[in-house]
Scaffold this motif. Structure first.
Motif, mmCIF file in Angstrom:
data_model
loop_
_atom_site.group_PDB
_atom_site.id
_atom_site.type_symbol
_atom_site.label_atom_id
_atom_site.label_comp_id
_atom_site.label_asym_id
_atom_site.label_seq_id
_atom_site.Cartn_x
_atom_site.Cartn_y
_atom_site.Cartn_z
ATOM 1 N N TYR A 164 5.698 6.918 -0.918
ATOM 2 C CA TYR A 164 5.045 7.937 -1.741
ATOM 3 C C TYR A 164 5.612 9.298 -1.309
ATOM 4 O O TYR A 164 5.107 9.931 -0.395
ATOM 5 C CB TYR A 164 3.530 7.878 -1.522
ATOM 6 C CG TYR A 164 2.699 8.758 -2.440
ATOM 7 C CD1 TYR A 164 2.158 8.248 -3.624
ATOM 8 C CD2 TYR A 164 2.426 10.082 -2.111
ATOM 9 C CE1 TYR A 164 1.373 9.045 -4.452
ATOM 10 C CE2 TYR A 164 1.644 10.883 -2.935
ATOM 11 C CZ TYR A 164 1.127 10.361 -4.102
ATOM 12 O OH TYR A 164 0.340 11.145 -4.933
ATOM 13 N N ARG A 179 0.842 -1.203 0.000
ATOM 14 C CA ARG A 179 0.000 0.000 0.000
ATOM 15 C C ARG A 179 0.879 1.255 0.000
ATOM 16 O O ARG A 179 2.015 1.243 0.464
ATOM 17 C CB ARG A 179 -0.903 0.020 1.234
ATOM 18 C CG ARG A 179 -1.841 -1.183 1.324
ATOM 19 C CD ARG A 179 -2.920 -1.105 0.277
ATOM 20 N NE ARG A 179 -3.867 -2.216 0.388
ATOM 21 C CZ ARG A 179 -4.958 -2.345 -0.361
ATOM 22 N NH1 ARG A 179 -5.241 -1.431 -1.278
ATOM 23 N NH2 ARG A 179 -5.754 -3.387 -0.206
ATOM 24 N N LYS A 180 0.338 2.349 -0.493
ATOM 25 C CA LYS A 180 1.088 3.591 -0.561
ATOM 26 C C LYS A 180 1.096 4.293 0.800
ATOM 27 O O LYS A 180 0.046 4.512 1.403
ATOM 28 C CB LYS A 180 0.487 4.525 -1.612
ATOM 29 C CG LYS A 180 0.626 4.023 -3.040
ATOM 30 C CD LYS A 180 -0.030 5.000 -4.021
ATOM 31 C CE LYS A 180 0.096 4.499 -5.460
ATOM 32 N NZ LYS A 180 -0.572 5.412 -6.432
ATOM 33 N N ALA A 235 -5.156 9.539 -2.063
ATOM 34 C CA ALA A 235 -4.031 9.205 -2.931
ATOM 35 C C ALA A 235 -3.100 8.190 -2.266
ATOM 36 O O ALA A 235 -2.380 7.463 -2.946
ATOM 37 C CB ALA A 235 -3.248 10.471 -3.294
ATOM 38 N N VAL A 236 -3.118 8.158 -0.922
ATOM 39 C CA VAL A 236 -2.310 7.193 -0.166
ATOM 40 C C VAL A 236 -3.187 6.567 0.914
ATOM 41 O O VAL A 236 -4.261 7.072 1.250
ATOM 42 C CB VAL A 236 -1.081 7.865 0.481
ATOM 43 C CG1 VAL A 236 -0.169 8.455 -0.583
ATOM 44 C CG2 VAL A 236 -1.497 8.925 1.486
ATOM 45 N N CYS A 274 1.544 15.436 2.586
ATOM 46 C CA CYS A 274 1.155 14.071 2.963
ATOM 47 C C CYS A 274 -0.264 14.050 3.510
ATOM 48 O O CYS A 274 -1.045 13.143 3.209
ATOM 49 C CB CYS A 274 2.113 13.509 4.009
ATOM 50 S SG CYS A 274 3.522 12.625 3.319
ATOM 51 N N VAL A 306 6.549 13.235 -1.150
ATOM 52 C CA VAL A 306 5.993 14.549 -1.497
ATOM 53 C C VAL A 306 6.915 15.606 -0.886
ATOM 54 O O VAL A 306 7.744 15.289 -0.030
ATOM 55 C CB VAL A 306 4.559 14.719 -0.965
ATOM 56 C CG1 VAL A 306 3.600 13.735 -1.626
ATOM 57 C CG2 VAL A 306 4.505 14.563 0.547
ATOM 58 N N ALA A 316 -2.627 14.268 0.682
ATOM 59 C CA ALA A 316 -2.660 13.001 -0.045
ATOM 60 C C ALA A 316 -3.490 11.965 0.699
ATOM 61 O O ALA A 316 -4.237 11.186 0.089
ATOM 62 C CB ALA A 316 -1.243 12.480 -0.270
ATOM 63 N N VAL A 364 4.738 0.828 -0.009
ATOM 64 C CA VAL A 364 5.194 1.578 -1.185
ATOM 65 C C VAL A 364 5.430 3.033 -0.799
ATOM 66 O O VAL A 364 4.478 3.746 -0.464
ATOM 67 C CB VAL A 364 4.153 1.503 -2.320
ATOM 68 C CG1 VAL A 364 4.633 2.303 -3.528
ATOM 69 C CG2 VAL A 364 3.878 0.055 -2.690
ATOM 70 N N CYS A 398 2.787 7.712 2.599
ATOM 71 C CA CYS A 398 3.397 8.998 2.259
ATOM 72 C C CYS A 398 4.424 9.445 3.296
ATOM 73 O O CYS A 398 4.259 9.218 4.495
ATOM 74 C CB CYS A 398 2.298 10.053 2.153
ATOM 75 S SG CYS A 398 2.883 11.653 1.547
#
Length: 237
Positions: free
Chosen positions: A136, A114-115, A152-153, A144, A138, A147, A134, A117
């Protein structure tokens, strides 16, 4: 000779470094620590010029001589020591994970694939990858939060105290799971100026002994519980 000290700080990461929207002034734990160094050098307050930097810019602004010091929750590690010098540790943080309330995730172990941040240029990204999530990246911690809010995350990760500040900004978020890493923060100094590193170490030792470190901690983190003992200084020589 110049008449002031230049210090790189974060501007959007309460309670460590942020700009007070009512006054336009920098405030936070890191800001108070930087001002203690300036006071020790000049004997009077008000001679520290603060420069807002992103997490990713912390290393180059010291390496390239743009600022004298960086006081921005910068984690000490071996890789960074090849390019910068560091003071003794002035704050011990723990990396944690933050999710939206109602999320099924209860810690980093649930976020494999999973993403997650984190701000670019931080050691957190490496810890995320090590835990099979994963990364991510920024520019800033505030990005964050956006996101996470927009989906997005699935989570964001950084120091526990920073995350507590995020929860205060958005009560629809919560910190979950055990700490994922120990993050000792120190003041970054150019390797060209070991005398400055030693001076900064002396200032940190003094404010730890006379109670000023505890007072600064209580000012910014007092709502989190009792004030801990300051980190013990350890030195190369």
């Amino acid at each position: 000779k110049r008449g002031f000290l230049t210090v790189g700080v974060l501007s959007d990461v309460p309670p460590f470094g942020f700009i007070n929207p009512l006054t336009g002034d920098f405030e936070g734990f890191d800001i108070d620590i930087a001002n203690e160094v300036g006071l020790a050098i000049f004997g009077v307050p008000g001679l520290v010029k603060l420069r807002a930097v992103t997490n990713a810019a912390r290393l180059p602004v010291i390496r390239d001589g743009v600022v004298d010091l960086v006081v921005a929750t910068m984690t000490v590690n071996c890789q960074r020591r090849t390019q910068l010098d560091f003071s003794s540790v002035y704050y011990d943080a723990l990396q944690r994970v933050l999710v939206l309330r109602g999320s099924p995730y209860r810690g980093i172990a649930d976020l494999a694939g999973r993403k997650v941040c984190a701000a670019a240029g931080t050691t957190t990204l490496q810890h995320i990858a090590e835990n099979k999530a994963v990364p991510y990246p920024v520019p800033d911690v505030a990005d964050c939060l956006v996101a996470l809010q927009t989906g997005a995350v699935d989570a964001m990760s950084t120091d526990d105290t920073i995350l507590q500040g995020v929860v205060e900004q958005d009560p629809h978020t919560q910190i979950v799971g055990p700490p994922t890493a120990h993050e000792p923060a120190a003041i970054a100094v150019s390797r060209r100026h070991p005398d400055l590193t030693r001076f900064v170490n002396g200032v940190l030792e003094q404010i730890k002994r006379d109670g000023r470190w505890a007072a600064i901690y209580h000012r910014w983190f007092g709502s989190l519980g009792p004030t801990p003992a300051p980190p013990v200084g350890r030195y190369r020589d």
